[in-house]
Enzyme design. Structure first.
Site, short mmCIF file in Angstrom:
data_model
loop_
_atom_site.label_atom_id
_atom_site.label_comp_id
_atom_site.label_asym_id
_atom_site.label_seq_id
_atom_site.Cartn_x
_atom_site.Cartn_y
_atom_site.Cartn_z
CD GLU A 1 -3.01 -1.01 0.13
OE1 GLU A 1 -3.77 -1.96 -0.04
OE2 GLU A 1 -3.07 0.04 -0.55
NE ARG B 1 -3.94 2.69 -0.66
CZ ARG B 1 -5.15 2.63 -0.15
NH1 ARG B 1 -5.77 3.72 0.20
NH2 ARG B 1 -5.74 1.46 0.02
CG ASP C 1 -4.97 -8.15 -7.55
OD1 ASP C 1 -3.87 -8.27 -7.00
OD2 ASP C 1 -5.91 -7.49 -7.06
CD GLU D 1 -10.49 -3.04 -8.34
OE1 GLU D 1 -9.53 -2.70 -7.61
OE2 GLU D 1 -11.69 -2.90 -8.00
CB THR E 1 -1.95 -1.70 -9.15
OG1 THR E 1 -3.13 -2.52 -9.15
CG2 THR E 1 -1.46 -1.48 -7.73
#
Length: 655
Positions: A277, A281, A410, A544, A630
């Site tokens: 994360e 981010r 993913d 998504e 992502t």
């Protein structure tokens, strides 16, 4: 005994006549006077003189910090204080002594002048010597860490020079924001794009009012949420929003966000952070803001944070663990991860950001760390060509055979194809790994429901679980952007597969009461694209599905993708918008869902950005120049030859 050497004198000195006593005292006083007077003719350095006589000058030693410590303090104000923590002996050794002299006689002044000349020569010689090396124990641990970080930053990579932002801009094929900031000519499309911008402003304004500096807004309780996912870092919504604000032309809000990053974003936290994360981010968001604007503060902060993440790779295999203490650098695996394993989607989702850290620093360490991950994965056997979700960072072996294109797996696959595209299609290793993995996925996981819906199931040790998560719905866009670079005979098939998966994900929205999709949906017991468990019925503003809409629109210009995006906007407005922001909902299958009171930072970073791009012209962040990490932070394609060519052109012009 002295007395025994005199004639007529006993050892006790008793029995002397008066005349003898007088002569003895006279002799003794003369001897004492002679010896004491001789002291004045001795040099100042004579030890016997220092014993019997006080010095003629008063010495007041004053310790002056040595220049080495001052030079270190220029690197960091905080470092200066730490360098004062020196042992007394070391302080005396590394200090210069000032001597403040009183007035003296002409003779002593001459001697002092001679001494001063010698002293100056000694000082000059001292200044020519290399600065003393401070012992390890004399420097506090925070300063050691600071010096180590500066050593890492000073390494030179393949370019051998600092990143040239002007050169980078010249190598882009198109303007970053397009000819007219991506403004569509169609009035309806323009109106819908403006609606998305209004949603962003509404979200931002309420975050600023009620949660400024916190990680996320809780719109119902009108306060901020910090959580424990970012290791003490703050302002996740600010960093996540930087590029969205800039792309949408919300420049006043962007400047507010930039000012906060510059003045308030403190990297000196000491908490437990998710490597995944924090990377996607914060590092991704800061790098993206730098590439879009050229503002050095974003690059500086990204590098500072990137350096703090490097210790996480200190494992026997180089595979990082999932949690790191940003202060100490210690790392460990998630408690729920099988046998202390690392997660495929976490250690496999570092490549884009770390390669760009190498680009902006010239330090190859970052790219070497993530390339090692690739090498480890290439060496180990993969069951049926599939990548299980759990890997031991100690042994480098799979821990269990659970395969998912949704959660836990993913973005590993996403970063393979995007690494290839970001390398200007030069990363052949990433290309091969991606297409081999896609072939294995098609062979083992892709299924067709009785109703004709294509989906990607999960694989548990050879047994299929006919479930597809919302997180897996990014795969429509992923397969779409990779279709052109596969085998020529497979290109149409891959585009068809991308369209079919995107259609299935749209169906998971269309089959709910709110027209928003569940966290996961199943294809068994006579149901299709529907959540059958209460624990899967929630929606937390995830991006998504609309992400795949955006990519498929760019690739095909089929108007249905914009229509599907507009349906999502209307649903968000109706069921997720509250008085002071947007919130997730707990059940998408009821028309009166209860809110979860959380405006996720990725709603501003991803969901609204993808919707805005869906209704913009293709020249706003063109896919020829940019890939999205992502978290939807755009990172540029690296054109090494162009960068070198621009440099060569400049040299020729100068000549």
């Amino acid at each position: 005994m002295f007395f025994r050497k005199l004639p007529g004198v006993s050892a006790s000195g008793m029995g002397l006549r008066l005349s003898q006593k007088f002569i003895f005292l006279l002799f003794l006083s003369g001897l004492v006077t002679l010896c004491f007077g001789a002291l004045f003719f001795l040099s100042d350095s004579a030890r016997i003189k220092r014993i019997f006589l006080p010095r003629a000058e008063s010495q007041t030693p004053a310790v002056e910090p040595d220049t080495t410590a001052k030079q270190h303090s220029k690197k960091s104000d905080k470092s200066h204080d730490h360098f004062k923590e020196i042992t007394p002996a070391k302080a005396v050794t590394s200090a210069k002594i000032k001597v403040i002299s009183q007035k003296s006689s002409p003779t002593s002044e001459k001697k002092d002048a001679e001494k001063l000349t010698v002293k100056k020569q000694e000082d000059q010689n001292e200044s020519k010597r290399p600065p003393p090396v401070k012992p390890r124990y004399a420097v506090s641990k925070p300063v050691e860490q600071e010096m180590e970080r500066e050593t890492v930053s000073s390494k030179k990579g393949k370019h051998g020079s600092p990143f040239d932002y002007e050169k980078f801009r010249q190598c882009l094929q198109k303007p970053i924001l397009g000819v007219e900031n991506g403004q569509p000519s169609d009035p309806q499309t323009r109106e819908r794009r403006e609606k998305v911008k209004e949603m962003m402003k509404f979200s931002w304004d309420n975050y600023k009012t009620y949660a400024w500096g916190k990680n996320e807004l809780q719109p119902l309780t009108r306060n901020g949420h910090v959580g424990n996912m970012f290791g003490g870092l703050r302002g996740a919504s600010i960093v996540d929003s930087l590029d969205t604000l800039y792309i949408m032309g919300m420049l006043e809000e962007f400047e507010e966000a930039k000012s906060w990053v510059e003045k308030e974003l403190d990297m000196n936290s000491n908490g437990e952070a998710s490597l995944f994360e924090v990377n996607i981010r914060y590092v991704g968001g800061l790098l993206s803001a730098y590439y879009l604007t050229g503002e050095e503060v974003f690059k500086k902060k990204a590098i500072e944070l990137g350096e703090k993440l490097l210790p996480v790779f200190n494992t026997p295999t180089g595979i990082p663990r999932g949690v790191i203490n940003l202060g100490s650098g210690t790392s460990w695996s998630w408690g729920w991860a099988s046998a202390g394993s690392s997660i495929l989607a976490e250690f496999g989702t570092l490549h884009l950001e770390f390669v760009h850290l190498t680009e902006v620093t010239g330090n190859p360490t970052y790219s070497e760390k993530v390339m090692n991950i690739r090498n480890v994965l290439n060496k180990i056997e993969k069951p049926h060509g599939l990548y299980p979700n759990f890997l031991s960072p100690v042994t480098g072996n799979w821990v269990q055979h659970h395969v998912s294109i949704g959660g836990l797996g993913d973005s590993f696959y996403e970063y393979l194809i995007k690494s290839y595209l970001m390398s200007d299609k030069r990363d052949e290793q990433a290309k091969k790994m991606y297409y081999d993995a896609l072939e294995a996925i098609e062979t083992n996981l892709v299924q067709k429901s009785p109703g004709g819906l294509t989906y990607i199931a999960e694989w548990r040790g050879g047994v299929l679980d006919h479930k597809m998560g919302h997180l897996a719905c990014f795969s429509g866009g992923m397969i779409g952007i990779g279709a052109d670079d596969g085998e020529p005979e497979q290109r149409k098939h891959h585009m068809d597969l991308a369209a079919e998966i995107t259609h299935t994900c749209h169906e998971s929205y269309a089959r709910t009461a709110t027209k928003l999709g569940p966290e996961a949906f199943r294809f068994d017991s006579g149901v299709e694209a529907t959540a059958t468990r209460m624990s899967d019925r929630y929606y937390i503003l995830r991006p998504e599905v609309v992400e795949s809409y955006m990519y498929m629109w760019r690739l095909t210009h089929d108007p249905k993708y914009r229509e599907w995006g507009w349906e999502a906007i209307q649903a968000l407005e109706k069921y997720c918008r509250v008085d002071k922001g947007f919130t997730g909902i707990r059940d998408v299958y009821t028309t009166s869902p209860s809110p979860d009171n959380m405006q996720q930072s990725f709603f501003l970073a991803e969901t609204l950005k993808y919707l805005y791009l869906l209704f913009s012209d293709d020249d706003l962040l063109p896919l020829d120049d940019w890939v999205f990490n992502t978290e939807a932070h755009p990172l540029p394609v690296i054109r090494t030859e162009c960068m070198q060519g621009v440099e060569a052109g400049k040299i020729q012009q100068q000549q």
